[in-house]
Design a protein around this motif. Structure first.
Motif, PDB file in Angstrom:
ATOM      1  N   THR A 195       0.823  -1.209   0.000  1.00 33.47           N
ATOM      2  CA  THR A 195       0.000   0.000   0.000  1.00 33.47           C
ATOM      3  C   THR A 195       0.857   1.260   0.000  1.00 33.47           C
ATOM      4  O   THR A 195       0.330   2.366   0.087  1.00 33.47           O
ATOM      5  N   TYR A 196       2.179   1.110  -0.095  1.00 32.11           N
ATOM      6  CA  TYR A 196       3.062   2.275  -0.155  1.00 32.11           C
ATOM      7  C   TYR A 196       2.907   2.978  -1.498  1.00 32.11           C
ATOM      8  O   TYR A 196       2.765   2.337  -2.540  1.00 32.11           O
ATOM      9  N   THR A 197       2.952   4.284  -1.475  1.00 32.86           N
ATOM     10  CA  THR A 197       2.758   5.061  -2.697  1.00 32.86           C
ATOM     11  C   THR A 197       4.049   5.231  -3.485  1.00 32.86           C
ATOM     12  O   THR A 197       4.007   5.651  -4.645  1.00 32.86           O
ATOM     13  N   GLU A 198       5.188   4.922  -2.896  1.00 38.24           N
ATOM     14  CA  GLU A 198       6.467   5.065  -3.572  1.00 38.24           C
ATOM     15  C   GLU A 198       7.237   3.749  -3.513  1.00 38.24           C
ATOM     16  O   GLU A 198       7.122   2.982  -2.552  1.00 38.24           O
ATOM     17  N   GLY A 199       8.064   3.551  -4.544  1.00 36.21           N
ATOM     18  CA  GLY A 199       8.913   2.366  -4.576  1.00 36.21           C
ATOM     19  C   GLY A 199       8.126   1.101  -4.887  1.00 36.21           C
ATOM     20  O   GLY A 199       6.897   1.074  -4.866  1.00 36.21           O
ATOM     21  N   ARG A 200       8.876   0.063  -5.201  1.00 35.30           N
ATOM     22  CA  ARG A 200       8.285  -1.257  -5.432  1.00 35.30           C
ATOM     23  C   ARG A 200       9.161  -2.273  -4.690  1.00 35.30           C
ATOM     24  O   ARG A 200      10.164  -2.743  -5.234  1.00 35.30           O
ATOM     25  N   TRP A 222       3.394  -8.515  -8.291  1.00 31.64           N
ATOM     26  CA  TRP A 222       3.419  -7.446  -7.295  1.00 31.64           C
ATOM     27  C   TRP A 222       2.283  -6.475  -7.564  1.00 31.64           C
ATOM     28  O   TRP A 222       2.095  -6.014  -8.700  1.00 31.64           O
ATOM     29  N   PHE A 223       1.489  -6.212  -6.522  1.00 32.33           N
ATOM     30  CA  PHE A 223       0.369  -5.277  -6.622  1.00 32.33           C
ATOM     31  C   PHE A 223       0.640  -4.041  -5.773  1.00 32.33           C
ATOM     32  O   PHE A 223       1.136  -4.155  -4.649  1.00 32.33           O
ATOM     33  N   ARG A 224       0.298  -2.886  -6.321  1.00 35.57           N
ATOM     34  CA  ARG A 224       0.205  -1.684  -5.509  1.00 35.57           C
ATOM     35  C   ARG A 224      -1.277  -1.437  -5.266  1.00 35.57           C
ATOM     36  O   ARG A 224      -2.056  -1.262  -6.227  1.00 35.57           O
ATOM     37  N   LEU A 225      -1.678  -1.445  -4.014  1.00 35.47           N
ATOM     38  CA  LEU A 225      -3.078  -1.264  -3.643  1.00 35.47           C
ATOM     39  C   LEU A 225      -3.282   0.127  -3.060  1.00 35.47           C
ATOM     40  O   LEU A 225      -2.526   0.558  -2.181  1.00 35.47           O
ATOM     41  N   ALA A 275      -6.346  -1.817  -7.332  1.00 33.17           N
ATOM     42  CA  ALA A 275      -4.988  -2.203  -7.726  1.00 33.17           C
ATOM     43  C   ALA A 275      -4.510  -1.221  -8.799  1.00 33.17           C
ATOM     44  O   ALA A 275      -4.887  -1.319  -9.967  1.00 33.17           O
ATOM     45  N   THR A 276      -3.708  -0.262  -8.386  1.00 28.45           N
ATOM     46  CA  THR A 276      -3.229   0.748  -9.337  1.00 28.45           C
ATOM     47  C   THR A 276      -2.053   0.245 -10.161  1.00 28.45           C
ATOM     48  O   THR A 276      -1.740   0.803 -11.216  1.00 28.45           O
TER      49      THR A 276
END
Length: 338
Positions: A195-200, A222-225, A275-276
């Motif tokens: 859920t972090y907005t920066e980095g992967r 890998w998901f960014r939520l 999931a962005t």
């Protein structure tokens, strides 16, 4: 038709079959029950020993869950062939004649449920059978925020697989403690969510989590939520998976293993995610990782336990797969064993 009417029909059809001459060993006397489904009609049957059967049509490639196997009830996959057709059935039989009345009540419940679920008769069979069982599970603590996002990501992958194959939940092995979240004879998938907005960044647990299985390649997704009022809640995602799968009880059991309990649904309903980003990576020789196999090949003795480390997925050498390649990965995982 009411359950009582189904019961009367079953008793009538079984009685007619029992009055016919005994068939040869391993053969059945069968009759149509006039319930059409997308996979064919349900059938009543009697075998050469006089045991009663209910035959529920299923697709030939569809897997049948492990069910009762005697001494009273037996569930097995059975192909039937006559002069004009060859079909596959889920065969539920009663091996104790003194329990025929109880078996008829169970089967009438199956018929009533199948009439409501013509697109998935095996699911109707499971649902009716499961209503006859009492499941007692210890209620644990609700999932933490980190575990919610982790489960959300795994369910996103599971739903994508179930949309292709209603039996795909059998490949979800993470809840049972397997080192990979999903595994088949053709490869494995490890899922990470953030859920972090920066980095992967992906947190890796153990020296074997990024080791490929013997049967095929390993992929990390890998998901960014992002929290969003218009997003999907965890209970909604669970409901979607249950809707798609052909064995709700097995899937509910897997969810219970990861700590998801129906009693906590209201607690989880408020958090909604979108999931962005969704990035799939092949875990090959150029993927940054630390494994026991690589340490041994480098001559480093592996004498440590409980290893955890973080992988940075932003490097230029880590190109994610295209949508077409992701589709190929999913199709390969779901392919029947050779």
């Amino acid at each position: 038709m009411s359950t009582d009417s189904w019961r009367d029909l079953l008793d009538e059809r079984w009685a007619e079959l029992e009055a016919e001459p005994v068939t040869a060993e391993r053969r059945l006397r069968v009759t149509d029950l006039s319930i059409g489904t997308d996979d064919g009609a349900l059938m009543a049957a009697v075998d050469y020993e006089g045991h009663r059967h209910l035959l529920v049509p299923m697709k030939s490639r569809q897997q049948l869950r492990r069910g009762p196997d005697g001494p009273v009830l037996k569930l097995r996959k059975r192909p039937l062939e006559d002069e004009t057709s060859y079909r596959t059935y889920a065969d539920l039989s009663c091996l104790e004649r003194n329990l025929n009345d109880l078996f008829a009540t169970l089967c009438s419940d199956v018929l009533d449920t199948a009439e409501q679920l013509p697109a998935n008769p095996v699911k109707a069979l499971y649902r009716a059978m499961d209503r006859w069982k009492s499941l007692f599970r210890v209620q644990g603590a609700p999932l933490s925020g980190e575990r919610i996002t982790g489960l959300f990501g795994e369910l996103l992958v599971l739903v994508a697989m179930l949309e292709r194959d209603p039996s795909a939940h059998r490949l979800w092995l993470g809840p049972s403690g397997h080192r990979h979240d999903f595994c088949s004879p053709h490869g494995a998938v490890e899922v990470k969510s953030s859920t972090y907005t920066e980095g992967r960044r992906a947190r890796i647990h153990g020296l074997d989590q990024l080791e490929a299985p013997e049967g095929g390649p390993l992929h990390l997704v890998w998901f960014r939520l992002a929290a969003s009022a218009s997003g999907t809640s965890l209970p909604e995602l669970v409901d979607r998976a249950l809707e798609l799968c052909d064995d709700e009880t097995s899937l509910r059991g897997l969810l219970s293993h990861v700590g998801y309990q129906p009693a906590d649904v209201e607690r989880y309903a408020e958090a909604r995610f979108v999931a962005t980003e969704q990035r799939w990576y092949p875990v090959g020789k150029d993927f940054p990782r630390l494994t026991g196999r690589e340490l041994e090949q480098a001559g480093v003795p592996v004498t440590v336990e409980d290893v955890a480390y973080t992988v940075d997925l932003t490097g230029p050498s880590l190109a994610p797969l295209s949508e077409e390649a992701v589709t190929e990965v999913l199709d390969a995982l779901l392919r029947e064993p050779a």
